[in-house]
Design a protein around this motif. Sequence first.
Motif, PDB file in Angstrom:
ATOM      1  N   LEU A   1       0.831  -1.206   0.000  1.00 55.89           N
ATOM      2  CA  LEU A   1       0.000   0.000   0.000  1.00 55.89           C
ATOM      3  C   LEU A   1       0.865   1.256   0.000  1.00 55.89           C
ATOM      4  O   LEU A   1       0.532   2.251  -0.647  1.00 55.89           O
ATOM      5  CB  LEU A   1      -0.922  -0.013   1.222  1.00 55.89           C
ATOM      6  N   ARG A   2       1.993   1.213   0.711  1.00 57.41           N
ATOM      7  CA  ARG A   2       2.895   2.371   0.754  1.00 57.41           C
ATOM      8  C   ARG A   2       3.473   2.683  -0.622  1.00 57.41           C
ATOM      9  O   ARG A   2       3.834   3.833  -0.902  1.00 57.41           O
ATOM     10  CB  ARG A   2       4.015   2.122   1.769  1.00 57.41           C
ATOM     11  N   LYS A   3       3.562   1.667  -1.465  1.00 58.05           N
ATOM     12  CA  LYS A   3       4.054   1.889  -2.827  1.00 58.05           C
ATOM     13  C   LYS A   3       2.999   2.567  -3.697  1.00 58.05           C
ATOM     14  O   LYS A   3       3.323   3.176  -4.718  1.00 58.05           O
ATOM     15  CB  LYS A   3       4.456   0.552  -3.456  1.00 58.05           C
ATOM     16  N   ILE A   4       1.735   2.432  -3.300  1.00 60.76           N
ATOM     17  CA  ILE A   4       0.633   3.035  -4.055  1.00 60.76           C
ATOM     18  C   ILE A   4       0.384   4.474  -3.626  1.00 60.76           C
ATOM     19  O   ILE A   4       0.196   5.364  -4.462  1.00 60.76           O
ATOM     20  CB  ILE A   4      -0.646   2.192  -3.887  1.00 60.76           C
ATOM     21  N   ARG A   5       0.409   4.714  -2.314  1.00 61.08           N
ATOM     22  CA  ARG A   5       0.136   6.069  -1.794  1.00 61.08           C
ATOM     23  C   ARG A   5       1.160   7.068  -2.330  1.00 61.08           C
ATOM     24  O   ARG A   5       2.358   6.856  -2.253  1.00 61.08           O
ATOM     25  CB  ARG A   5       0.200   6.064  -0.265  1.00 61.08           C
ATOM     26  N   GLY A   6       0.667   8.162  -2.837  1.00 61.15           N
ATOM     27  CA  GLY A   6       1.547   9.214  -3.324  1.00 61.15           C
ATOM     28  C   GLY A   6       2.051   8.963  -4.720  1.00 61.15           C
ATOM     29  O   GLY A   6       2.057   9.855  -5.567  1.00 61.15           O
ATOM     30  N   LYS A   7       2.487   7.726  -4.981  1.00 59.13           N
ATOM     31  CA  LYS A   7       3.094   7.424  -6.269  1.00 59.13           C
ATOM     32  C   LYS A   7       2.051   7.098  -7.342  1.00 59.13           C
ATOM     33  O   LYS A   7       2.205   7.472  -8.495  1.00 59.13           O
ATOM     34  CB  LYS A   7       4.074   6.264  -6.110  1.00 59.13           C
ATOM     35  N   HIS A   8       1.014   6.366  -6.954  1.00 56.66           N
ATOM     36  CA  HIS A   8      -0.022   5.990  -7.915  1.00 56.66           C
ATOM     37  C   HIS A   8      -1.370   6.660  -7.601  1.00 56.66           C
ATOM     38  O   HIS A   8      -2.156   6.908  -8.492  1.00 56.66           O
ATOM     39  CB  HIS A   8      -0.188   4.472  -7.948  1.00 56.66           C
ATOM     40  N   ILE A   9      -1.621   6.899  -6.312  1.00 53.39           N
ATOM     41  CA  ILE A   9      -2.803   7.652  -5.881  1.00 53.39           C
ATOM     42  C   ILE A   9      -2.321   8.790  -4.991  1.00 53.39           C
ATOM     43  O   ILE A   9      -1.746   8.549  -3.925  1.00 53.39           O
ATOM     44  CB  ILE A   9      -3.805   6.785  -5.097  1.00 53.39           C
ATOM     45  N   ALA A  10      -2.516  10.020  -5.432  1.00 50.10           N
ATOM     46  CA  ALA A  10      -2.066  11.186  -4.670  1.00 50.10           C
ATOM     47  C   ALA A  10      -3.259  11.901  -4.057  1.00 50.10           C
ATOM     48  O   ALA A  10      -4.349  11.930  -4.647  1.00 50.10           O
ATOM     49  CB  ALA A  10      -1.284  12.142  -5.562  1.00 50.10           C
ATOM     50  N   LEU A  11      -3.037  12.476  -2.884  1.00 47.54           N
ATOM     51  CA  LEU A  11      -4.096  13.189  -2.158  1.00 47.54           C
ATOM     52  C   LEU A  11      -3.737  14.649  -1.991  1.00 47.54           C
ATOM     53  O   LEU A  11      -2.661  14.982  -1.489  1.00 47.54           O
ATOM     54  CB  LEU A  11      -4.319  12.548  -0.782  1.00 47.54           C
ATOM     55  N   MET A  12      -4.644  15.519  -2.452  1.00 45.63           N
ATOM     56  CA  MET A  12      -4.547  16.943  -2.128  1.00 45.63           C
ATOM     57  C   MET A  12      -5.496  17.188  -0.969  1.00 45.63           C
ATOM     58  O   MET A  12      -6.723  17.192  -1.152  1.00 45.63           O
ATOM     59  CB  MET A  12      -4.958  17.803  -3.333  1.00 45.63           C
ATOM     60  N   PRO A  13      -4.976  17.364   0.253  1.00 46.25           N
ATOM     61  CA  PRO A  13      -5.840  17.455   1.433  1.00 46.25           C
ATOM     62  C   PRO A  13      -6.606  18.765   1.518  1.00 46.25           C
ATOM     63  O   PRO A  13      -6.329  19.725   0.789  1.00 46.25           O
ATOM     64  CB  PRO A  13      -4.857  17.314   2.596  1.00 46.25           C
ATOM     65  N   GLN A  14      -7.592  18.793   2.441  1.00 50.70           N
ATOM     66  CA  GLN A  14      -8.467  19.962   2.597  1.00 50.70           C
ATOM     67  C   GLN A  14      -7.703  21.223   2.932  1.00 50.70           C
ATOM     68  O   GLN A  14      -8.011  22.296   2.429  1.00 50.70           O
ATOM     69  CB  GLN A  14      -9.484  19.692   3.716  1.00 50.70           C
ATOM     70  N   ASN A  15      -6.732  21.111   3.795  1.00 48.11           N
ATOM     71  CA  ASN A  15      -6.061  22.291   4.337  1.00 48.11           C
ATOM     72  C   ASN A  15      -4.607  22.345   3.857  1.00 48.11           C
ATOM     73  O   ASN A  15      -3.734  21.743   4.489  1.00 48.11           O
ATOM     74  CB  ASN A  15      -6.121  22.254   5.867  1.00 48.11           C
ATOM     75  N   PRO A  16      -4.317  23.053   2.768  1.00 44.57           N
ATOM     76  CA  PRO A  16      -2.936  23.109   2.276  1.00 44.57           C
ATOM     77  C   PRO A  16      -1.957  23.648   3.317  1.00 44.57           C
ATOM     78  O   PRO A  16      -0.833  23.160   3.416  1.00 44.57           O
ATOM     79  CB  PRO A  16      -3.033  24.057   1.072  1.00 44.57           C
ATOM     80  N   ALA A  17      -2.381  24.652   4.101  1.00 41.88           N
ATOM     81  CA  ALA A  17      -1.483  25.235   5.104  1.00 41.88           C
ATOM     82  C   ALA A  17      -1.103  24.193   6.150  1.00 41.88           C
ATOM     83  O   ALA A  17       0.045  24.129   6.597  1.00 41.88           O
ATOM     84  CB  ALA A  17      -2.152  26.439   5.765  1.00 41.88           C
TER      85      ALA A  17
END
Length: 313
Positions: A82-98
Amino acid sequence: MSLIEINDLSVEFHTGEDSVKAVSHASFDIKEGETFGLIGESGSGKSVIGLAILRLLPTNAEVSGNIFFQGQDIFSIKPSELRKIRGKHIALMPQNPAGSLNPVLKNGLQIKEVYEERGIDKKEGIKKALKLMEKLLLKDPEKLLDLYPHQLSGGMRQRLIACMSLSFEPELLIADEPTKGLDPEAKAGAVDLFTKIKKEYGKTMLLITHDLDLALEVCDRIAVMYAGEIVELDEASKVLSEPLHPYTRGLIRAHPRNGLVPLIGQSPSRIRLPEGCFFHERCKNSGFECSRQHPEMKTHNGGWIRCHFQSLQ
């Protein structure tokens, strides 16, 4: 071809003696290159679905159903995979950029860390980052790298997060409430940003938002959520111009440009959901059947709807 398929997803949070039903039997797919929107009031379960895809829910969450990404069952793979998928294949732009940026580190250093994770040389990473920042409409990117996150506007922080999210060239981008807390000018810029990501990068996106203008401009299809379940699903233009479900109609009437007419009543308790349709206590079309029998999703005019009233039309 579907990049991701969500089948009968339910999420409950256990809190002592009670359980909060955050998502109930949600099903949809997102095709390659499609921008799929989840809209609804705050607390309707939209963000929970986004976190469930990445298995980032807290430990008190009980999850059932299936999520398949490129044919892989997300819930059955090992944490190391799963760690290989997170960020690399599925990226998350979270609610609060700051809140997603380290306030004591300069922006350039935070971007370097992303490219280091990919095994790219720092100098080469910065070159790639500068090109990406220019494409994402960030002015004077070299100067921005030498600043701290608090020295950027909300819209600039959002673009910086987008740059970091796209640096791995993921197959799926999940954007969670990207216009939350932004001023009108920055919100208008968000439309340009996501249109650019969609058209120039061809990214498959899950856009979680309560911003109907953004959803109409960017999304191909939309699912409307109420009290944890999907109540309407169809092409974005159809849902937002010719809504079928009474809740969707009320949501659109509550938009400022449509007179800011508020929905009567409140969303039901997610600990003790009402019998029948979850919306029947707030619905002017509610009848006897609505208060006794929970409606199933059914096809209607090429889309999907969960409503007894509509089935009588």
